[in-house]
Design a protein around this motif. Structure first.
Motif, PDB file in Angstrom:
ATOM      1  N   GLN A   1      38.823  36.182  34.327  1.00 35.44           N
ATOM      2  CA  GLN A   1      38.112  37.268  33.656  1.00 35.44           C
ATOM      3  C   GLN A   1      36.653  37.363  34.095  1.00 35.44           C
ATOM      4  O   GLN A   1      36.087  38.461  34.139  1.00 35.44           O
ATOM      5  CB  GLN A   1      38.196  37.067  32.135  1.00 35.44           C
ATOM      6  CG  GLN A   1      39.600  37.253  31.577  1.00 35.44           C
ATOM      7  CD  GLN A   1      39.695  36.835  30.120  1.00 35.44           C
ATOM      8  OE1 GLN A   1      39.307  35.732  29.752  1.00 35.44           O
ATOM      9  NE2 GLN A   1      40.217  37.713  29.282  1.00 35.44           N
ATOM     10  N   THR A   2      36.058  36.227  34.420  1.00 31.29           N
ATOM     11  CA  THR A   2      34.635  36.232  34.824  1.00 31.29           C
ATOM     12  C   THR A   2      34.462  36.487  36.313  1.00 31.29           C
ATOM     13  O   THR A   2      33.329  36.616  36.789  1.00 31.29           O
ATOM     14  CB  THR A   2      33.987  34.873  34.481  1.00 31.29           C
ATOM     15  OG1 THR A   2      34.675  33.826  35.173  1.00 31.29           O
ATOM     16  CG2 THR A   2      34.021  34.608  32.980  1.00 31.29           C
ATOM     17  N   GLY A   3      35.571  36.524  37.064  1.00 26.33           N
ATOM     18  CA  GLY A   3      35.476  36.767  38.494  1.00 26.33           C
ATOM     19  C   GLY A   3      35.273  35.521  39.325  1.00 26.33           C
ATOM     20  O   GLY A   3      35.109  35.594  40.548  1.00 26.33           O
ATOM     21  N   GLU A   4      35.301  34.359  38.679  1.00 25.17           N
ATOM     22  CA  GLU A   4      35.197  33.094  39.415  1.00 25.17           C
ATOM     23  C   GLU A   4      36.424  32.889  40.300  1.00 25.17           C
ATOM     24  O   GLU A   4      36.354  32.263  41.350  1.00 25.17           O
ATOM     25  CB  GLU A   4      35.047  31.941  38.424  1.00 25.17           C
ATOM     26  CG  GLU A   4      34.780  30.585  39.072  1.00 25.17           C
ATOM     27  CD  GLU A   4      34.631  29.478  38.050  1.00 25.17           C
ATOM     28  OE1 GLU A   4      34.623  28.303  38.458  1.00 25.17           O
ATOM     29  OE2 GLU A   4      34.544  29.773  36.843  1.00 25.17           O
ATOM     30  N   LEU A   5      37.548  33.434  39.870  1.00 26.72           N
ATOM     31  CA  LEU A   5      38.790  33.387  40.638  1.00 26.72           C
ATOM     32  C   LEU A   5      39.257  34.797  40.969  1.00 26.72           C
ATOM     33  O   LEU A   5      39.061  35.733  40.181  1.00 26.72           O
ATOM     34  CB  LEU A   5      39.898  32.687  39.833  1.00 26.72           C
ATOM     35  CG  LEU A   5      39.816  31.185  39.621  1.00 26.72           C
ATOM     36  CD1 LEU A   5      40.934  30.727  38.681  1.00 26.72           C
ATOM     37  CD2 LEU A   5      39.906  30.435  40.945  1.00 26.72           C
ATOM     38  N   ASP A   6      39.896  34.929  42.143  1.00 28.22           N
ATOM     39  CA  ASP A   6      40.518  36.191  42.537  1.00 28.22           C
ATOM     40  C   ASP A   6      42.019  36.176  42.301  1.00 28.22           C
ATOM     41  O   ASP A   6      42.671  37.228  42.337  1.00 28.22           O
ATOM     42  CB  ASP A   6      40.260  36.474  44.021  1.00 28.22           C
ATOM     43  CG  ASP A   6      38.773  36.567  44.320  1.00 28.22           C
ATOM     44  OD1 ASP A   6      38.093  37.376  43.674  1.00 28.22           O
ATOM     45  OD2 ASP A   6      38.300  35.806  45.192  1.00 28.22           O
ATOM     46  N   GLY A   7      42.568  34.980  42.107  1.00 29.77           N
ATOM     47  CA  GLY A   7      44.003  34.900  41.920  1.00 29.77           C
ATOM     48  C   GLY A   7      44.476  33.471  41.720  1.00 29.77           C
ATOM     49  O   GLY A   7      43.687  32.523  41.664  1.00 29.77           O
ATOM     50  N   ILE A   8      45.785  33.365  41.628  1.00 31.93           N
ATOM     51  CA  ILE A   8      46.444  32.100  41.329  1.00 31.93           C
ATOM     52  C   ILE A   8      47.618  31.942  42.286  1.00 31.93           C
ATOM     53  O   ILE A   8      48.371  32.897  42.518  1.00 31.93           O
ATOM     54  CB  ILE A   8      46.977  32.114  39.875  1.00 31.93           C
ATOM     55  CG1 ILE A   8      45.841  32.352  38.876  1.00 31.93           C
ATOM     56  CG2 ILE A   8      47.722  30.833  39.540  1.00 31.93           C
ATOM     57  CD1 ILE A   8      46.308  33.010  37.597  1.00 31.93           C
ATOM     58  N   ALA A   9      47.783  30.752  42.855  1.00 34.13           N
ATOM     59  CA  ALA A   9      49.003  30.426  43.602  1.00 34.13           C
ATOM     60  C   ALA A   9      49.468  29.077  43.047  1.00 34.13           C
ATOM     61  O   ALA A   9      49.381  28.048  43.694  1.00 34.13           O
ATOM     62  CB  ALA A   9      48.736  30.345  45.105  1.00 34.13           C
TER      63      ALA A   9
END
Length: 345
Positions: free
Chosen positions: A204-212
């Motif tokens: 939500q904060t944009g620290e991550l772009d996605g999950i694998a």
């Protein structure tokens, strides 16, 4: 007569006392374990809690396993050492995430393209010799006993922006497993390690772009489908490989009938996940409603599979035992390809 009467009375009291002492001594001390799983609370409800609840019920007061969730007692990366020290008694996780000090730990979690389906994992362990290899590896480490492995879900990307070609992965900050991250970095992915419970906020904060880190079943179950928009149908592994471990001294103190019960509960957990994930992966792709499906064209994805073969060969050079495991993967997948549908094809 009175002397004999006093003797009999004293003897009766003594016998009762001995009987009480015997009964007291015969009652074994209740065994209490603290087991920490890799999974957060919502996920643990499926991947382990039903089997632990069943164990505690069937143990009938002789043993109780207290279940703790991801990072609740110890950070996941420190679980192995904590178990060695006896800080915790048992662990459910993959070898890779807990930094197990064995050469085969690289194959825990998602070893790229080693499996296509969840059934591949138990077959490799039960019929292709991985049980013996893992037991040998952990037999060289003091303080921890490896109890067995099982299969989880496949490894897909869930992202904020769509991934429709390989270049779309470049620069993406992705929460994933250590070995999977090393492999994916070859395609420009930036692997990120966070406490499991922080992932949703980091999206939500944009620290991550996605999950694998999972398949679509987990994306919905743990709330990640609420903070991502797209699900990539291509995966880098058909099943996560996880294991159960115990502190060796604590395991040795468990009577044989409770060891058998625990292993049966492991089997129960392994079985539950087989149908929960298999059904969930299909149903949520079709009826989930929250994530749009995207795909990288097969001919482009084939370059990722080819790179995985180079990665395997590099890992094989790290130790003779790793070379043996890689050889098993190659032979197994070649046999499956020759067998054709439904195994491969």
């Amino acid at each position: 007569m009175s002397t004999r009467r006093d003797f009999l009375k004293t003897a009766a009291v003594g016998t009762a006392a001995l009987g009480s002492a015997h009964i007291y001594a015969a009652e074994p001390k209740k065994i209490t374990w603290r087991l920490q799983t890799y999974a957060g609370a919502a996920l643990a409800e499926h991947v382990i809690k039903p089997s632990i609840d069943a164990f505690n019920k069937a143990a009938n007061g002789q043993m109780e396993i207290q279940l703790y969730f991801a990072d609740q007692l110890v950070p996941t990366g420190e679980l192995f050492r904590a178990m060695q020290r006896g800080t915790i008694d048992a662990v459910q996780s993959d070898d890779d995430s807990i930094a197990a000090p064995v050469d085969v730990s690289v194959f825990g979690g998602y070893f790229p393209f080693a499996t296509r389906y969840s059934l591949d994992v138990p077959v490799l362990f039960e019929q292709y010799g991985l049980n013996e290899i893992w037991a040998e590896a952990y037999g060289e480490v003091k303080g921890v006993t490896w109890l067995g492995a099982g299969a989880w879900d496949p490894c897909h990307f869930a992202t904020v922006q769509p991934v429709r070609k390989l270049d779309d992965l470049k620069g993406k900050r992705i929460f994933t497993f250590p070995t999977a991250g090393k492999f994916l970095s070859r395609f420009g992915v930036i692997p990120v390690t966070l406490p499991w419970e922080d992932v949703e906020v980091a999206m939500q904060t944009g620290e991550l772009d996605g999950i694998a880190w999972s398949g679509i079943t987990e994306d919905y179950t743990v709330g990640w489908a609420n903070v991502t928009k797209y699900f990539l149908t291509n995966n880098i592994s058909g099943a996560w490989c996880g294991s159960y471990f115990a502190n060796s001294d604590k395991w040795a103190e468990v009577p044989e009938h409770l060891k058998t019960l625990f292993k049966l509960c492991m089997d129960s957990s392994n079985y539950y996940r087989q149908h929960w994930y298999w059904g969930g992966e299909a149903q949520l792709r079709v009826e989930g409603g929250k994530l749009e499906l995207t795909s990288i064209p097969a001919e482009e994805w084939a370059t990722v599979e080819a790179e995985a073969q180079k990665f395997w060969d590099e890992i094989a050079k790290t130790s003779p035992r790793c070379a043996k495991v890689v050889d098993i993967f190659k032979k197994y997948n070649a046999l499956m390809a020759k067998a054709g549908a439904p195994y491969r094809g």
